[in-house]
Design an enzyme around this catalytic site. Structure first.
Site, PDB file in Angstrom:
ATOM      1  CB  SER A  44      11.633 -25.931  -8.195  1.00 48.11           C
ATOM      2  OG  SER A  44      11.071 -24.698  -7.836  1.00 48.11           O
ATOM      3  N   GLY A  45      10.761 -24.443 -11.100  1.00 48.66           N
ATOM      4  CA  GLY A  45      11.085 -23.364 -12.020  1.00 48.66           C
ATOM      5  C   GLY A  45      11.082 -23.761 -13.476  1.00 48.66           C
ATOM      6  CB  THR A  88       2.481 -24.502 -11.874  1.00 54.22           C
ATOM      7  OG1 THR A  88       3.051 -25.208 -10.773  1.00 54.22           O
ATOM      8  CG2 THR A  88       1.123 -23.961 -11.477  1.00 54.22           C
ATOM      9  CG  ASN A  91       9.198 -21.216 -10.007  1.00 58.52           C
ATOM     10  OD1 ASN A  91       8.970 -20.137 -10.540  1.00 58.52           O
ATOM     11  ND2 ASN A  91       8.389 -22.243 -10.103  1.00 58.52           N
ATOM     12  CB  SER A 145       8.438 -23.007  -6.372  1.00 54.31           C
ATOM     13  OG  SER A 145       8.691 -24.385  -6.227  1.00 54.31           O
ATOM     14  CB  SER A 146       3.800 -26.351  -7.317  1.00 52.29           C
ATOM     15  OG  SER A 146       3.107 -25.602  -8.273  1.00 52.29           O
ATOM     16  N   GLY A 174       9.732 -32.879 -10.060  1.00 58.56           N
ATOM     17  CA  GLY A 174      10.693 -33.712 -10.759  1.00 58.56           C
ATOM     18  C   GLY A 174      11.825 -34.136  -9.842  1.00 58.56           C
ATOM     19  CD  GLU A 226      12.870 -30.820  -5.674  1.00 56.36           C
ATOM     20  OE1 GLU A 226      11.979 -30.051  -6.064  1.00 56.36           O
ATOM     21  OE2 GLU A 226      13.176 -30.960  -4.458  1.00 56.36           O
TER      22      GLU A 226
END
Length: 1284
Positions: A165-166, A170, A214, A217-218, A440, A442
């Protein structure tokens, strides 16, 4: 390890460091096997002893030579290991400000946390059609490669974008889809590509949220299939989503937010269309304010809401649908504010008067009493009866939150389905490119069910990635006929079996979910019992509520709390019945379709790894884990059926600081995303690969004279390699390439540098000797001159005294003689003056007497001449009156005879019809007379116009003009790619416009006409409107004419201006990586050079001159071609780091001088064409100039006036030394230049617009041609024209 010649003193290695992961150190003493320590000196000057285990000596990694650092492809590094990768990324990211780097088949994208000017449409056009190794690494290069392989191999493609994330997943996926939308226009009025891009704001609004890592973040995975037709134009798209984070709807951690859409709605609460939702600010709702974070710095939720609604409309989603979506979202917010109170014991209650409950029921049209009842009670179905049991407030609150999560998940799926329906257009899908934007690997302080599923998905993707990399390596070896040896690489199948196999973690979790009284602790105990022998599964020492899994990237500890609840994702059946009974059809449809099984799309058959458990009743639904596993199998089946392309996004730091590089965070992600595994696979075989030509060009300096005389360069390379590298296991000879093991290229670079350094020493020795000898000879000569001067002075001083007395005697006698001579001369002069004066007075008296006599004679003759002149004037007047009448009669007869000589087409048929458009098509550009008389076609057409004007026939003249214009248009349309035809008619159209002006009768155009030409002027009609039409037609021809020239010239520009090494001894090639540069010309064809460019320009110029193109128009065309040459060349410099070197700047300036010389040879030296090359010339100068001091920075700012600051900084950041004798540009110097450029004005665009066209003008240029003397040659076959 240290071995061979690289084991010597003054070598640089990498040693572990707790802060920077790895740091550089220099070997200060030779190391020999058996030594227990390796003596090193760190970069800060401190000495360090690296301890070596004698039993299993593991020595530090060797550092690559500086010449190899900063490469576009990590596989170009000679030493392939973790510190080399980390350092190369840091140099590119921090020093060169480059965020993209290849690692074999992977594109590594480091998030800059800053807007960069590298994503414009001009950049897209620059990457379009290019091979992946031809340009600098970029997300557009990956997208172009996928698009090209889809069209070439007719196979579906996938772009897999992953990262934590971040990291920018996206954004990368969005740019990839934007690339497809730009380069593959649909050509239809539906604008499908715009709809594909418009889907992003909606999915981000309902699926993205602010997290601690983020701001956008998605919180779900997304696989978007972009469909193409047979012409490879976008015809639609389809989106699949994975594992939406539903828990975020009801809970957010500190400093995080709920999904963006909730805050966007609250920001627009006062708008009329939102009044019925009874919303207020976000801090008034429990679901949007529990974390204390309701805003994001720099984000305007109200403006984002406008964008969201706009994209809803662009996708064709009706206002009614949007209203329904907002109603459901508002109801979720109100549901979160419903207060559930304790009612004594294990009972709970909800006041029926709760205002938020009333609003919720009113918005969704559900029964408030039923909702109150089943929030606080639960129906238990026993064997013989059904019992209603109260639930405590905690479970009632959980039921409320479960309802909110379920409604939001259903709404999310509904919106995605609507988007897919909007993106589906009529047409047959021929191929597709899938863009996978997925989470990804985590690992957090607390990891739960979501992280478990995410890491499970990454294990599957990593396995697919490893197999694909292994397959590509094998194909490369087979293609080069090199024996394939098995490579040991990490296989994560045991981890996958641990998770998904029978009696694995998911299997035991689903089994525990079948029991009504199943708990997380019971399930965890089963894991301990069944999996304790698995080496990849561990029980934490200090906890009985967690378990650990050794993933491919790291060991992760998962907390078991909440696993069962999240896997069940259960909602009381009574609450579901309430939703199904809703009178709000939009909501009720969510739950009516729930019981239907989800059928896989696209015809894929999904088979589970184990037999599924058949539910006994409707309450035993498929678990979240089972659904996720099925969707993951479907995804993997799709990816395996496509050609994958990998983008790994890296987060450089946790503080979101621009271009700040935290080595510990980066290496953690590199280990997790498979980049280091790629390096590991490459390093075990032959990672460095050179084509024979590249090796010969780079390392011919190491060859012996005998090897250089061999005509077969491939054989010369083999002989040289066998001589230089004694161990044959360190290299392999392929069909087209030489394969080297790790470290061998560094060894070759060292030998090359030593050879160059030795040559430099020899040159310096001879130059210094010559300089010293020259100094000695000059000094000796100066000493001799000084000696001569001193000796001469001594002799002069002695002789001066002796000669002094003699001089006095001579002076006395000489002065006496001179005085006597002066006296005699003065006396003689006086006598002479007196004689001449007396003679002058006598002559003056005589002349006066003569003048008086002559005046009398002149007066007599003057009076006689005046009398004669009066007589002659009277006689001439009478004669002129007589002649005027005779001249007037003769002039009429002469005009009639001249008109009879005009050309006409009236005799084409007996019916005297007008000129046929075939006149335009019958005039060929290659006719002999056409070439000899430029503009003949225009003159013939004008003479036909002149005859129609003479007859005063307006209908015929209009028909004639329309026929000419239509005929020229038809010829241009039929020959729109024929350069000679376009040149011919551009020249003749311009000549015709000039004729219509020259013979229009307007004084401003007739100043240079002869009397004979004035006789050909139009008498009866004004054709100014037709002149304007012809001017528009000429502009159209001119632009088509330029397009043909540009398409012909463009493929030659980059090879000729940049890639061809025209300067002897200047070679700017560096070791290549996995992405080999493609050849500029097909195999067997001759590569383009600067000579090819000049020859093509000469061909263009010769044709235009042959067709008599007006000089001003020709200069404009040449100027446009020079602008194209400069723009394409500069754009490639800006997008190719390998071209930014001092030697390449020298090459470019040499080529510019060739272009300037060509202009002078063609007589165009005074044109402004060279001005268009100023940006390129300044870029070449910038590559060559010194770049170190403050004065250098000021000079750059003062001299690079044609380059904008973005371009200057890009070139400085991309500057790449070709060998060890050049220096890199430091970050501090770049900052100095930036400070100097702060006040510079100009565009912020990185690229020049190669499609830009200068405004064309058609200056008036009168023709000296006498039209009545033209002859129409029979070779043109214009028999329908007749001279009158």
């Amino acid at each position: 390890s240290l071995s061979g010649e690289l084991q010597s003193n003054c070598r640089i290695v990498w040693v572990p460091d707790p802060k920077h992961v790895w740091k550089s150190a220099e070997i200060i003493r030779d190391f020999h096997l058996g030594n227990s320590v390796l003596d090193l000196r760190l970069e800060d000057g401190t000495e360090y002893q690296f301890k070596v285990d004698l039993e299993s000596p593991l020595l530090p990694h060797l550092r690559n030579p500086d010449i190899l650092v900063g490469e576009n492809d990590l596989t170009a590094l000679s030493y392939l290991h973790e510190p080399a990768v980390l350092h190369n990324l840091r140099v590119r990211f921090v020093e060169s400000k480059i965020i993209y780097t290849y690692c074999g088949i992977i594109l590594v994208a480091v998030n800059p946390y800053k807007q960069l000017h590298i994503y414009g449409d001009a950049v897209i056009q620059a990457y379009s059609g290019q091979n992946m190794g031809d340009m600098d690494p970029h997300i557009f290069a990956v997208a172009e490669e996928a698009y090209k392989q889809m069209a070439r191999n007719r196979k579906n493609q996938s772009i897999i974008v992953s990262g934590e994330s971040g990291a920018g997943k996206t954004v990368s996926a969005r740019y990839a889809m934007r690339y497809f939308a730009v380069v593959s226009k649909s050509g239809s009025k539906t604008r499908v590509e715009d709809k594909v891009l418009a889907s992003n704001p909606i999915t981000e609004a309902i699926g993205n949220a602010k997290t601690t890592r983020n701001y956008n973040s998605s919180r779900f995975g997304k696989y978007t299939e972009i469909s193409f037709d047979k012409q490879y134009r976008i015809i639609g798209a389809n989106m699949r989503t994975y594992l939406l984070e539903k828990s975020r709807v009801v809970f957010q951690a500190e400093n995080e937010r709920n999904y963006h859409i909730f805050y966007q709605m609250c920001a627009c609460a006062e708008l009329p269309e939102f009044q019925t939702l009874r919303l207020s600010s976000a801090d008034k709702f429990q679901y949007t304010s529990m974390s204390g974070e309701i805003g994001i710095e720099g984000v305007d939720d109200r403006r984002d809401m406008e964008e969201t609604r706009k994209t809803f409309s662009l996708l064709g989603l009706t206002d009614e649908f949007q209203s329904d979506v907002f109603r459901v979202l508002a109801a979720i917010l109100h549901l979160g504010n419903v207060q559930i109170k304790a009612a004594g014991g294990e009972h709970s209650s909800v006041p029926s008067s709760d205002p938020h409950l009333v609003v919720f029921c009113d918005l969704l049209h559900v029964s408030a009493p039923e909702l109150c009842r089943w929030l606080c009670n639960r129906r238990m179905v026993l064997v013989m009866e059904t019992v209603v049991m109260p639930v405590p407030p905690e479970r009632a609150t959980s039921a409320r939150d479960a309802l909110a999560k379920q409604v939001y998940a259903k709404l999310f799926d509904c919106v995605i389905q609507k988007i897919n329906a909007a993106l589906k257009v009529p047409g047959i899908q021929h191929a597709f490119v899938g863009v996978l934007d997925i989470y990804g690997f985590e690992t957090f302080d607390t990891n739960s069910f979501e992280q478990f599923c995410i890491n499970y998905a990454n294990e599957k993707l990593q396995q697919q990635f490893n197999l694909h990399v292994f397959k590509l390596e094998q194909e490369e070896y087979m293609k080069e006929d090199i024996p394939w040896t098995l490579i040991d690489f990490y296989d994560n199948q045991p981890v996958i079996d641990l998770i998904e196999a029978k009696m694995g973690i998911l299997d035991l979790l689903d089994e525990e979910c079948l029991f009504p009284q199943g708990t997380d602790q019971n399930w965890l105990q089963k894991l301990y019992n069944y999996l304790h022998d698995n080496p990849l599964f561990e029980k934490p020492r200090m906890s009985n509520e967690a378990f650990m899994i050794q993933h491919f990237a790291d060991k992760v500890e998962y907390q078991s709390k909440g696993f069962l609840e999240k896997n069940r994702d259960a909602l009381y059946e009574d609450l579901l019945e309430i939703m199904r009974a809703s009178k709000f059809e939009f909501l009720a449809n969510f739950f009516h379709e729930e019981a239907q099984s989800i059928k896989p799309t696209k015809g894929f058959q999904v088979k589970s790894a184990r037999p599924g458990v058949k539910p006994a009743n409707k309450e035993l639904r498929t678990t979240v884990g089972d659904k996720f596993r099925s969707s993951l199998y479907l995804l993997m089946e799709t990816l395996n059926a496509t050609t994958p392309h990998y983008v790994r996004c890296i987060k450089p730091n946790d503080e979101k600081l621009p271009f700040e590089y935290d080595s510990r965070r980066v290496v953690q992600q590199l280990r997790a995303c498979g980049v280091l595994e790629t390096i590991h696979i490459s390093a075990q075989s032959y990672p460095s690969r050179w084509t024979y030509i590249e090796f010969y060009n780079r390392y011919s300096i190491l060859m012996t004279p005998m090897e250089l005389t061999v005509k077969d360069k491939q054989q010369a390379c083999k002989t040289a390699v066998q001589r230089i590298i004694q161990d044959s296991n360190q290299y392999k000879f392929g069909r087209t390439k030489i394969f080297f093991r790790a470290g061998q290229v560094a060894y070759l670079e060292k030998l090359r540098l030593d050879r160059l350094r030795g040559a430099c020493v020899i040159l310096q020795k001879h130059v210094r000797g010559w300089s010293q000898r020259r100094w000695y000879l000059r000094t000796r000569e100066a000493v001799i001159v000084l000696q001569q001067y001193v000796r001469g002075q001594r002799q002069i001083r002695a002789a001066a005294i002796k000669h002094g007395w003699a001089a006095l005697v001579l002076q006395r006698h000489w002065r006496g003689y001179r005085m006597r001579q002066i006296y005699l001369l003065v006396r003689l002069s006086t006598v002479t003056i007196q004689a001449f004066t007396r003679g002058w007075i006598a002559r003056r008296r005589y002349k006066k007497m003569v003048e008086v006599q002559k005046a009398l004679v002149l007066q007599k003759y003057a009076r006689a001449w005046l009398a004669r002149r009066r007589f002659q004037t009277m006689r001439r007047l009478v004669i002129n009156v007589q002649l005027s009448f005779r001249v007037q009669n003769l002039r009429k007869k002469i005009e009639d005879q001249v008109r009879g000589m005009l050309l006409t087409s009236d005799l084409l048929t007996p019916e005297r019809r007008v000129v046929n458009p075939c006149l335009c098509s019958d005039l060929k550009p290659r006719g002999v007379v056409v070439n000899m008389i430029p503009g003949l076609a225009a003159y013939i057409i004008y003479m036909c116009i002149r005859h129609s004007d003479y007859l005063n026939d307006g209908t015929k003249l209009k028909s004639l003009m329309n026929g000419v214009i239509t005929g020229v248009k038809a010829v241009i349309k039929d020959h729109q790619k024929d350069f000679e035809t376009l040149s011919f008619w551009l020249s003749n159209t311009n000549h015709l416009i000039n004729c219509l002006k020259q013979y229009s009768g307007e004084e401003e155009f007739m100043k240079q006409n002869t009397p004979r030409q004035n006789n050909n002027c139009l008498k009866n009609f004004d054709l100014s409107e037709h002149r304007q039409i012809l001017s528009d037609l000429a502009i159209h021809i001119y632009h088509r004419f330029l397009t043909v020239m540009e398409k012909t010239l463009t493929p030659m520009i980059v090879p000729g201006m940049l890639e061809h090494e025209s300067l002897q001894g200047v070679f700017s090639m560096k070791p290549p990586g996995f992405r080999q540069r493609s050849a500029s010309a097909p195999p067997g064809a001759e590569a383009h050079t600067i000579t090819s460019v000049l020859q093509m320009l000469s061909s263009f110029h010769g044709t235009m001159t042959q067709h008599g193109m007006e000089a001003g128009l020709l200069r404009q065309a040449v100027k446009q071609l020079f602008f194209l040459t400069g723009a394409v060349t500069l754009n490639n410099i800006l997008l190719r780091k390998d071209l930014c070197s001092c030697r390449k700047g020298m090459q470019i300036r040499c080529n510019i001088s060739y272009l300037e010389e060509w202009l002078k040879e063609q007589g165009l030296g005074a044109s402004s064409a060279m001005d268009t090359l100023k940006p390129l010339s300044q870029a070449a100068w910038l590559l060559q100039v010194n770049k170190s001091t403050d004065e250098d920075a000021k000079d750059i700012a003062d001299n690079c006036t044609e380059l904008n600051p973005v371009q200057i900084i890009k070139i400085l950041n991309s500057y790449t030394p070709i060998d060890a004798f050049e220096k890199r540009v430091t970050s501090s110097f770049v900052r100095k230049v930036q400070a100097q450029l702060q006040d510079h004005e100009g565009s912020n665009q990185l690229m020049l617009d190669t499609q830009y066209r200068f405004q064309v003008t058609f200056p008036f240029c009168p023709s000296p041609q006498a039209l009545e003397l033209l002859q129409v040659p029979s070779s043109l076959h214009l028999g329908f024209l007749t001279r009158l």
